[in-house]
Write an enzyme that holds these catalytic residues in place. Structure first.
Site: not given
Ligand code: ABT
Ligand code: MG
Length: 155
Positions: A16, A56, A119, A122, A133
């Site tokens: 990212k 997303y 984070n 992805h 994807e």
């Molecule tokens: P991705 O690989 O980005 O899809 O992350 P992951 O699958 O581990 O987690 P998910 B649940 O898909 O989160 C997508 C992005 O949304 C952010 N997020 C998620 C938040 O900011 N707050 C939240 O409460 C949750 C559940 C984290 C992930 N991306 N970023 N940046």
């Molecule tokens: Mg995800």
């Protein structure tokens, strides 16, 4: 074995904008390579809002959705496709948990992240998501076809 190679699993991985700006591309690619996975395509791309919305789609309506789109479109993303045996779950293990704070050390998010909204990386969460994807981010001619195989030294 031969049969595994014919139906080699693929996953979509994207470093990212935070990971790119923090110069983590080399470190992350090295971890995937050393694990024994095979890179079959990659590019540096700043996603359009439209691509981000499609990527997303599952989070549409959630409180963090708009912020997520702002973030993922805010700079270049290093998009990749990796191949290997059970690569979807293997890659998720290398990546760690969604929240870097809760992610164990020796995972990418555990080692390099602090905030759930930043984070770093992805990884597709299932084989079906991976196919969807990969189709969103890459055209077929951007992905190499398997040629040299070193898999017999790995599994
Ligand atoms: P991705 O690989 O980005 O899809 O992350 P992951 O699958 O581990 O987690 P998910 B649940 O898909 O989160 C997508 C992005 O949304 C952010 N997020 C998620 C938040 O900011 N707050 C939240 O409460 C949750 C559940 C984290 C992930 N991306 N970023 N940046
Ligand atoms: Mg995800």
């Amino acid at each position: 074995c031969e049969k595994d190679l014919e139906s080699a699993e693929r996953t979509f991985i994207a470093i990212k904008p935070d990971g790119v700006q923090r110069k983590l591309i080399g470190e992350i690619v090295a971890r995937f390579e050393k694990k024994g996975l095979k890179l079959v395509g990659c590019k540096l791309i700043q996603p359009s809002r439209k691509l981000a919305e499609k990527h997303y789609a599952e989070h549409k309506g959630k409180p963090f959705y708009e912020g997520l789109l702002d973030f993922i479109t805010s700079g270049p993303v290093f998009a990749m496709v990796w191949e290997g045996k059970e690569v979807v779950s293997t890659a998720r293990s290398l990546i760690g948990l969604t929240d870097p704070k809760k992610s164990p050390m020796n995972t990418i998010r555990g080692d390099f992240g602090i905030d759930v909204g930043r984070n770093i990386i992805h990884g597709s969460d299932s084989v079906e998501s991976a196919q969807r994807e990969i189709g969103l981010w890459f055209s077929k001619n951007e992905l190499t076809r398997s040629s040299v195989t070193i898999e017999k030294w790995i599994y």
